[in-house]
Design a protein around this motif. Structure first.
Motif, PDB file in Angstrom:
ATOM      1  N   LEU A 119     -19.350  -4.466  38.951  1.00  0.00           N
ATOM      2  CA  LEU A 119     -20.734  -4.448  39.396  1.00  0.00           C
ATOM      3  C   LEU A 119     -20.748  -4.397  40.922  1.00  0.00           C
ATOM      4  O   LEU A 119     -19.964  -5.091  41.586  1.00  0.00           O
ATOM      5  N   PHE A 120     -21.660  -3.580  41.463  1.00  0.00           N
ATOM      6  CA  PHE A 120     -21.700  -3.328  42.901  1.00  0.00           C
ATOM      7  C   PHE A 120     -22.861  -4.105  43.522  1.00  0.00           C
ATOM      8  O   PHE A 120     -24.027  -3.770  43.320  1.00  0.00           O
ATOM      9  N   GLN A 121     -22.514  -5.126  44.289  1.00  0.00           N
ATOM     10  CA  GLN A 121     -23.545  -5.947  44.923  1.00  0.00           C
ATOM     11  C   GLN A 121     -24.368  -5.129  45.910  1.00  0.00           C
ATOM     12  O   GLN A 121     -25.572  -5.373  46.077  1.00  0.00           O
TER      13      GLN A 121
ATOM     14  N   ILE B 211     -16.730 -12.667  29.810  1.00  0.00           N
ATOM     15  CA  ILE B 211     -15.918 -11.489  30.101  1.00  0.00           C
ATOM     16  C   ILE B 211     -15.586 -11.438  31.592  1.00  0.00           C
ATOM     17  O   ILE B 211     -16.489 -11.366  32.434  1.00  0.00           O
ATOM     18  N   PRO B 212     -14.300 -11.467  31.965  1.00  0.00           N
ATOM     19  CA  PRO B 212     -13.940 -11.349  33.380  1.00  0.00           C
ATOM     20  C   PRO B 212     -14.136  -9.925  33.884  1.00  0.00           C
ATOM     21  O   PRO B 212     -13.870  -8.955  33.177  1.00  0.00           O
ATOM     22  N   GLY B 213     -14.632  -9.807  35.105  1.00  0.00           N
ATOM     23  CA  GLY B 213     -14.838  -8.495  35.704  1.00  0.00           C
ATOM     24  C   GLY B 213     -14.696  -8.572  37.201  1.00  0.00           C
ATOM     25  O   GLY B 213     -14.218  -9.570  37.755  1.00  0.00           O
ATOM     26  N   ALA B 214     -15.121  -7.504  37.889  1.00  0.00           N
ATOM     27  CA  ALA B 214     -14.875  -7.396  39.321  1.00  0.00           C
ATOM     28  C   ALA B 214     -16.131  -6.975  40.065  1.00  0.00           C
ATOM     29  O   ALA B 214     -17.000  -6.285  39.528  1.00  0.00           O
ATOM     30  N   PHE B 215     -16.185  -7.388  41.346  1.00  0.00           N
ATOM     31  CA  PHE B 215     -17.309  -7.102  42.226  1.00  0.00           C
ATOM     32  C   PHE B 215     -16.744  -6.568  43.544  1.00  0.00           C
ATOM     33  O   PHE B 215     -16.428  -7.345  44.450  1.00  0.00           O
ATOM     34  N   PRO B 216     -16.569  -5.242  43.651  1.00  0.00           N
ATOM     35  CA  PRO B 216     -15.967  -4.657  44.862  1.00  0.00           C
ATOM     36  C   PRO B 216     -16.778  -4.982  46.117  1.00  0.00           C
ATOM     37  O   PRO B 216     -18.013  -5.077  46.072  1.00  0.00           O
TER      38      PRO B 216
ATOM     39  N   SER C   6     -18.142  -4.318  50.134  1.00  0.00           N
ATOM     40  CA  SER C   6     -18.862  -3.194  50.750  1.00  0.00           C
ATOM     41  C   SER C   6     -17.918  -2.147  51.324  1.00  0.00           C
ATOM     42  O   SER C   6     -18.162  -0.941  51.190  1.00  0.00           O
ATOM     43  N   LEU C   7     -16.865  -2.577  51.991  1.00  0.00           N
ATOM     44  CA  LEU C   7     -15.954  -1.640  52.636  1.00  0.00           C
ATOM     45  C   LEU C   7     -15.256  -0.752  51.625  1.00  0.00           C
ATOM     46  O   LEU C   7     -14.994   0.430  51.886  1.00  0.00           O
ATOM     47  N   SER C   8     -14.964  -1.290  50.447  1.00  0.00           N
ATOM     48  CA  SER C   8     -14.231  -0.533  49.432  1.00  0.00           C
ATOM     49  C   SER C   8     -15.066   0.558  48.778  1.00  0.00           C
ATOM     50  O   SER C   8     -14.517   1.498  48.214  1.00  0.00           O
ATOM     51  N   ILE C   9     -16.402   0.420  48.829  1.00  0.00           N
ATOM     52  CA  ILE C   9     -17.258   1.417  48.181  1.00  0.00           C
ATOM     53  C   ILE C   9     -18.102   2.194  49.193  1.00  0.00           C
ATOM     54  O   ILE C   9     -19.053   2.879  48.829  1.00  0.00           O
ATOM     55  N   GLN C  10     -17.696   2.124  50.456  1.00  0.00           N
ATOM     56  CA  GLN C  10     -18.511   2.747  51.505  1.00  0.00           C
ATOM     57  C   GLN C  10     -18.615   4.263  51.353  1.00  0.00           C
ATOM     58  O   GLN C  10     -19.608   4.874  51.765  1.00  0.00           O
ATOM     59  N   ASN C  11     -17.586   4.903  50.754  1.00  0.00           N
ATOM     60  CA  ASN C  11     -17.591   6.356  50.604  1.00  0.00           C
ATOM     61  C   ASN C  11     -18.009   6.812  49.214  1.00  0.00           C
ATOM     62  O   ASN C  11     -17.974   8.010  48.919  1.00  0.00           O
ATOM     63  N   LEU C  12     -18.384   5.863  48.359  1.00  0.00           N
ATOM     64  CA  LEU C  12     -18.737   6.207  46.992  1.00  0.00           C
ATOM     65  C   LEU C  12     -20.107   6.877  46.944  1.00  0.00           C
ATOM     66  O   LEU C  12     -21.086   6.370  47.496  1.00  0.00           O
TER      67      LEU C  12
END
Length: 417
Positions: free
Chosen positions: A222-224, A269-274, A276-282
């Motif tokens: 999920l992308f904050q 359910i374990p998950g991830a929250f990327p 800001s820097l990691s999704i800057q080019n998405l």
């Protein structure tokens, strides 16, 4: 010694950019055909022949709109058509990568042959798919081979079945009558569905548009940055989430209390929250909040029907399997395909392995008395994530010295992190 030859045929001078749609065509003499695949860390790895030269291992990635070759160091010969160099962004902390955009290629798998296929060749890969998966993996393939067929994915038998759409329509009511159907939206050649998330026991279920991403091994991301109301639940911890086109992806890991996807509610359910820097080019898809990945998808028997923008689904025997995340705290790779070496490339601080003295850069020699390179990356991953409380004994090499240590696996969301 193996030698690698890369032939580029100067038959096409293309002024098109990578974001434009290629117009590949498929030929198949069969109404349906089935091929096997390898399942590694919840990812589907299938064989595809490129231009009658090399047979490559591709991850079947519904989250990829293009066919991408990321690693060609273990290929004896690869023929691709002439194209041009482009710059493309993606997941990761870098600013962009160079790709060679090639058109008019031929792809073969099973009983199908594609003509005029587009291939993007990554000039300098940071993905290291082969090293991280423990077998030669040369790239990802998605929309190109999903768009013309109805594709059945059986995660239990590890088989892909490709149906001609007209034939599937004729047999659907008989063979797939027990399946539920969920429509999806297509954006940029990728399928999106609406799923519901309850992140804490104090929240209510909230609907979110998510990518169906068979090329992601986690349960969900999920992308904050894309969701103003999103608050990462406690407890959580900083972790390396993976590697994208332009480098390392970091963020936080936490549990969702409930996820409702494909008419099934799954708990804790374990998950991830990327970050800001990691999704800057998405590239942002309107309304998108995140992704559903292989850890959850592999709990269903799936049928992707791209021609009709829908997915058929029913649960498989893995549906109630408990999902753990990295109970040991270590991340491993096989750095050299032809050498019997397993290297530890990351150790989460305060994890069981870290507290037992395991460090980044160590080589894993033996695991519970078994020679680690003989086990392979996938088997090691399974053994060090079996259940909390299980004792693990490892023999490590560091700076030419051998030492042993042991630790008990622990759930990072329950332990004191």
């Amino acid at each position: 010694m193996k030698f690698f030859y890369l032939f580029i045929f100067f038959l096409l001078s293309s002024g098109l950019c990578a974001q434009e749609l290629s117009r590949s065509t498929v030929q198949s003499s069969r109404k349906s055909f089935t091929i096997p695949f390898q399942l590694i860390n919840n990812l589907i790895v299938m064989e595809v022949e490129v231009n009658s030269s090399a047979t490559l291992n591709f991850i079947l990635d519904s989250g990829s709109g293009y066919t991408l070759i990321t690693d060609y160091t273990n290929i004896d010969e690869l023929i691709i058509r002439e194209g041009k160099t482009i710059l493309l962004g993606g997941l990761g902390k870098g600013m962009g990568v160079e790709l060679y955009d090639s058109r008019n290629n031929q792809l073969r798998f099973g009983r199908a042959m594609y003509e005029d296929a587009q291939i993007l060749l990554l000039m300098d890969s940071k993905l290291q798919l082969s090293e991280r998966m423990g077998i030669p993996v040369h790239g990802v393939i998605g929309y190109e081979i999903l768009k013309d067929f109805v594709v059945e994915i059986n995660y239990v038998t590890k088989r892909l079945t490709f149906y001609q759409p007209a034939y599937f329509a004729a047999i659907e009511s008989r063979k797939f009558r027990r399946y539920d159907v969920t429509p999806f939206e297509m954006h940029q050649r990728k399928p999106y569905v609406h799923a519901q998330f309850q992140l804490t026991d104090k929240d209510s279920l909230k609907e979110k548009l998510v990518l169906l991403d068979s090329g992601g091994w986690d349960s969900f991301w999920l992308f904050q940055d894309f969701d103003e109301d999103l608050k990462i639940p406690e407890p959580n911890f900083i972790d390396t989430l993976g590697y994208g086109l332009v480098g390392e992806i970091t963020g936080r890991r936490a549990r969702a209390e409930i996820i409702d996807v494909f008419n099934r509610k799954l708990e804790r359910i374990p998950g991830a929250f990327p970050d800001s820097l990691s999704i800057q080019n998405l590239t942002r898809t309107p309304g998108r909040k995140g992704s559903i990945g292989g850890e959850l998808l592999s709990r269903f028997h799936l049928v992707f029907d791209y021609p009709n923008s829908r997915v058929l689904h029913r649960t498989n025997r893995n549906i109630n399997r408990v999902i753990y995340h990295n109970l040991s705290g270590i991340t491993i790779i096989k750095p050299f395909h032809h050498l019997p070496l397993i290297q530890i490339v990351n150790v989460r601080e305060n994890s069981p392995a870290y507290n037992a003295g395991v460090r980044k850069g160590d080589y894993l020699d033996y695991l519970n008395g078994n020679f680690a390179p003989d086990l392979g990356v996938n088997a090691i991953f399974e053994k060090i994530n079996q259940r909390p409380g299980k004792k693990v004994t490892v023999s490590l090499k560091r700076d030419g010295k051998v030492f042993k240590t042991q630790f008990r696996l622990a759930d990072p969301f329950e332990a004191d992190n």
